[in-house]
Design a protein around this motif. Structure first.
Motif, PDB file in Angstrom:
ATOM      1  N   GLU A  33     -40.951   0.448 -28.322  1.00 27.78           N
ATOM      2  CA  GLU A  33     -39.823  -0.127 -27.587  1.00 27.78           C
ATOM      3  C   GLU A  33     -38.580   0.745 -27.711  1.00 27.78           C
ATOM      4  OE1 GLU A  33     -37.001  -4.014 -27.986  1.00 27.78           O
ATOM      5  OE2 GLU A  33     -39.163  -4.347 -28.184  1.00 27.78           O
ATOM      6  N   ASP A  34     -38.325   1.242 -28.911  1.00 30.66           N
ATOM      7  CA  ASP A  34     -37.146   2.074 -29.128  1.00 30.66           C
ATOM      8  C   ASP A  34     -37.205   3.353 -28.298  1.00 30.66           C
ATOM      9  OD1 ASP A  34     -34.639   2.576 -30.616  1.00 30.66           O
ATOM     10  OD2 ASP A  34     -35.782   4.311 -31.351  1.00 30.66           O
ATOM     11  N   PHE A  35     -38.362   4.000 -28.256  1.00 31.14           N
ATOM     12  CA  PHE A  35     -38.473   5.220 -27.467  1.00 31.14           C
ATOM     13  C   PHE A  35     -38.244   4.931 -25.987  1.00 31.14           C
ATOM     14  CE2 PHE A  35     -40.838   8.048 -24.694  1.00 31.14           C
ATOM     15  CZ  PHE A  35     -40.180   9.232 -24.964  1.00 31.14           C
ATOM     16  N   GLU A  36     -38.918   3.909 -25.465  1.00 23.17           N
ATOM     17  CA  GLU A  36     -38.765   3.620 -24.038  1.00 23.17           C
ATOM     18  C   GLU A  36     -37.333   3.232 -23.688  1.00 23.17           C
ATOM     19  OE1 GLU A  36     -41.865   0.931 -22.705  1.00 23.17           O
ATOM     20  OE2 GLU A  36     -43.135   2.679 -22.287  1.00 23.17           O
ATOM     21  N   THR A  37     -36.678   2.464 -24.549  1.00 27.05           N
ATOM     22  CA  THR A  37     -35.299   2.056 -24.306  1.00 27.05           C
ATOM     23  C   THR A  37     -34.359   3.248 -24.347  1.00 27.05           C
ATOM     24  OG1 THR A  37     -35.741  -0.129 -25.236  1.00 27.05           O
ATOM     25  CG2 THR A  37     -33.437   0.566 -25.128  1.00 27.05           C
ATOM     26  N   THR A  38     -34.508   4.063 -25.364  1.00 33.60           N
ATOM     27  CA  THR A  38     -33.652   5.238 -25.511  1.00 33.60           C
ATOM     28  C   THR A  38     -33.853   6.211 -24.355  1.00 33.60           C
ATOM     29  OG1 THR A  38     -33.716   5.000 -27.905  1.00 33.60           O
ATOM     30  CG2 THR A  38     -33.035   7.152 -27.051  1.00 33.60           C
ATOM     31  N   TYR A  39     -35.078   6.410 -23.951  1.00 34.25           N
ATOM     32  CA  TYR A  39     -35.415   7.312 -22.854  1.00 34.25           C
ATOM     33  C   TYR A  39     -34.775   6.821 -21.554  1.00 34.25           C
ATOM     34  CZ  TYR A  39     -38.435  10.836 -20.641  1.00 34.25           C
ATOM     35  OH  TYR A  39     -38.916  11.935 -19.978  1.00 34.25           O
ATOM     36  N   ALA A  40     -34.850   5.515 -21.316  1.00 34.20           N
ATOM     37  CA  ALA A  40     -34.259   4.943 -20.103  1.00 34.20           C
ATOM     38  C   ALA A  40     -32.738   5.025 -20.141  1.00 34.20           C
ATOM     39  CB  ALA A  40     -34.710   3.496 -19.944  1.00 34.20           C
ATOM     40  N   ASP A  45     -36.369   9.155 -15.787  1.00 26.90           N
ATOM     41  CA  ASP A  45     -37.322   8.334 -15.057  1.00 26.90           C
ATOM     42  C   ASP A  45     -38.494   8.001 -15.966  1.00 26.90           C
ATOM     43  OD1 ASP A  45     -35.846   8.402 -12.700  1.00 26.90           O
ATOM     44  OD2 ASP A  45     -36.848  10.219 -11.992  1.00 26.90           O
ATOM     45  N   TYR A  46     -39.065   6.825 -15.753  1.00 28.62           N
ATOM     46  CA  TYR A  46     -40.215   6.400 -16.526  1.00 28.62           C
ATOM     47  C   TYR A  46     -41.392   7.318 -16.233  1.00 28.62           C
ATOM     48  CZ  TYR A  46     -43.845   3.427 -18.492  1.00 28.62           C
ATOM     49  OH  TYR A  46     -44.893   2.945 -19.236  1.00 28.62           O
ATOM     50  N   LEU A  51     -46.706   9.223 -22.158  1.00 27.88           N
ATOM     51  CA  LEU A  51     -45.610   9.922 -22.840  1.00 27.88           C
ATOM     52  C   LEU A  51     -45.151   9.124 -24.053  1.00 27.88           C
ATOM     53  CD1 LEU A  51     -43.534  12.205 -23.072  1.00 27.88           C
ATOM     54  CD2 LEU A  51     -42.035  10.836 -21.602  1.00 27.88           C
ATOM     55  N   THR A  52     -45.010   7.820 -23.874  1.00 26.91           N
ATOM     56  CA  THR A  52     -44.578   6.991 -25.002  1.00 26.91           C
ATOM     57  C   THR A  52     -45.599   7.045 -26.133  1.00 26.91           C
ATOM     58  OG1 THR A  52     -43.407   5.541 -23.462  1.00 26.91           O
ATOM     59  CG2 THR A  52     -43.790   4.694 -25.685  1.00 26.91           C
ATOM     60  N   GLU A  53     -46.866   6.973 -25.794  1.00 24.15           N
ATOM     61  CA  GLU A  53     -47.910   7.060 -26.818  1.00 24.15           C
ATOM     62  C   GLU A  53     -47.836   8.394 -27.558  1.00 24.15           C
ATOM     63  OE1 GLU A  53     -52.771   6.933 -27.353  1.00 24.15           O
ATOM     64  OE2 GLU A  53     -51.908   6.564 -25.373  1.00 24.15           O
ATOM     65  N   LYS A  54     -47.618   9.453 -26.824  1.00 24.22           N
ATOM     66  CA  LYS A  54     -47.512  10.783 -27.442  1.00 24.22           C
ATOM     67  C   LYS A  54     -46.325  10.837 -28.412  1.00 24.22           C
ATOM     68  CE  LYS A  54     -46.858  15.634 -26.281  1.00 24.22           C
ATOM     69  NZ  LYS A  54     -46.674  16.617 -25.207  1.00 24.22           N
ATOM     70  N   MET A  55     -45.196  10.287 -27.999  1.00 23.05           N
ATOM     71  CA  MET A  55     -44.006  10.331 -28.848  1.00 23.05           C
ATOM     72  C   MET A  55     -44.168   9.447 -30.091  1.00 23.05           C
ATOM     73  SD  MET A  55     -42.258  12.600 -27.469  1.00 23.05           S
ATOM     74  CE  MET A  55     -40.908  12.476 -28.606  1.00 23.05           C
ATOM     75  N   VAL A  56     -44.736   8.255 -29.919  1.00 24.44           N
ATOM     76  CA  VAL A  56     -44.955   7.376 -31.069  1.00 24.44           C
ATOM     77  C   VAL A  56     -45.943   8.026 -32.038  1.00 24.44           C
ATOM     78  CG1 VAL A  56     -45.832   5.126 -31.818  1.00 24.44           C
ATOM     79  CG2 VAL A  56     -44.301   5.273 -29.852  1.00 24.44           C
ATOM     80  N   THR A  57     -46.958   8.668 -31.511  1.00 20.63           N
ATOM     81  CA  THR A  57     -47.920   9.381 -32.361  1.00 20.63           C
ATOM     82  C   THR A  57     -47.214  10.471 -33.160  1.00 20.63           C
ATOM     83  OG1 THR A  57     -49.745   8.925 -30.843  1.00 20.63           O
ATOM     84  CG2 THR A  57     -50.026  10.780 -32.363  1.00 20.63           C
ATOM     85  N   GLN A  58     -46.322  11.212 -32.514  1.00 23.61           N
ATOM     86  CA  GLN A  58     -45.578  12.259 -33.213  1.00 23.61           C
ATOM     87  C   GLN A  58     -44.690  11.669 -34.308  1.00 23.61           C
ATOM     88  OE1 GLN A  58     -43.534  14.540 -30.204  1.00 23.61           O
ATOM     89  NE2 GLN A  58     -45.407  15.585 -29.567  1.00 23.61           N
ATOM     90  N   LEU A  59     -44.053  10.531 -34.023  1.00 24.67           N
ATOM     91  CA  LEU A  59     -43.226   9.880 -35.039  1.00 24.67           C
ATOM     92  C   LEU A  59     -44.065   9.417 -36.224  1.00 24.67           C
ATOM     93  CD1 LEU A  59     -40.884   7.840 -32.682  1.00 24.67           C
ATOM     94  CD2 LEU A  59     -40.202   9.740 -34.172  1.00 24.67           C
ATOM     95  N   ILE A  60     -45.227   8.863 -35.934  1.00 22.21           N
ATOM     96  CA  ILE A  60     -46.124   8.431 -37.009  1.00 22.21           C
ATOM     97  C   ILE A  60     -46.566   9.621 -37.848  1.00 22.21           C
ATOM     98  CG2 ILE A  60     -48.444   7.520 -37.476  1.00 22.21           C
ATOM     99  CD1 ILE A  60     -47.942   5.568 -35.102  1.00 22.21           C
TER     100      ILE A  60
END
Length: 89
Positions: A33-40, A45-46, A51-60
């Motif tokens: 949620e944080d990534f999608e909110t910050t990105y928007a 553009d969505y 992309l969100t999955e890739k970024m969350v994976t990188q954060l993990i």
């Protein structure tokens, strides 16, 4: 979507054994949620859940082993991440 969250939760549990299953899932949802909110908010553009999955994976991968320490230092999120009543996995 459930499959993606489950996969990310399992990966986070591999990186951090101190988290319960419930807390790991909460972290995945918060990071998503944080990534999608910050990105928007940044005016982008969505670009899809991939992309969100890739970024969350990188954060993990980068921070997963230390996420349990975050709540202790950030009272704003402490109630969301309190695992005192959770069962461990």
């Amino acid at each position: 979507m459930e499959e993606v969250f489950q996969k990310l939760t399992e990966r986070l549990l591999q990186k951090n054994s101190r988290l319960s299953v419930a807390r790991a899932r909460t972290w995945v949802e918060l990071l998503w949620e944080d990534f999608e909110t910050t990105y928007a908010k940044a005016g982008h553009d969505y670009r899809g859940k991939e992309l969100t999955e890739k970024m969350v994976t990188q954060l993990i991968e980068s921070y997963g082993s230390n996420l349990h320490e975050f709540a202790a230092r950030n009272p704003k999120y402490k109630h969301l991440l309190d695992d005192s009543n959770d069962l461990t996995h």
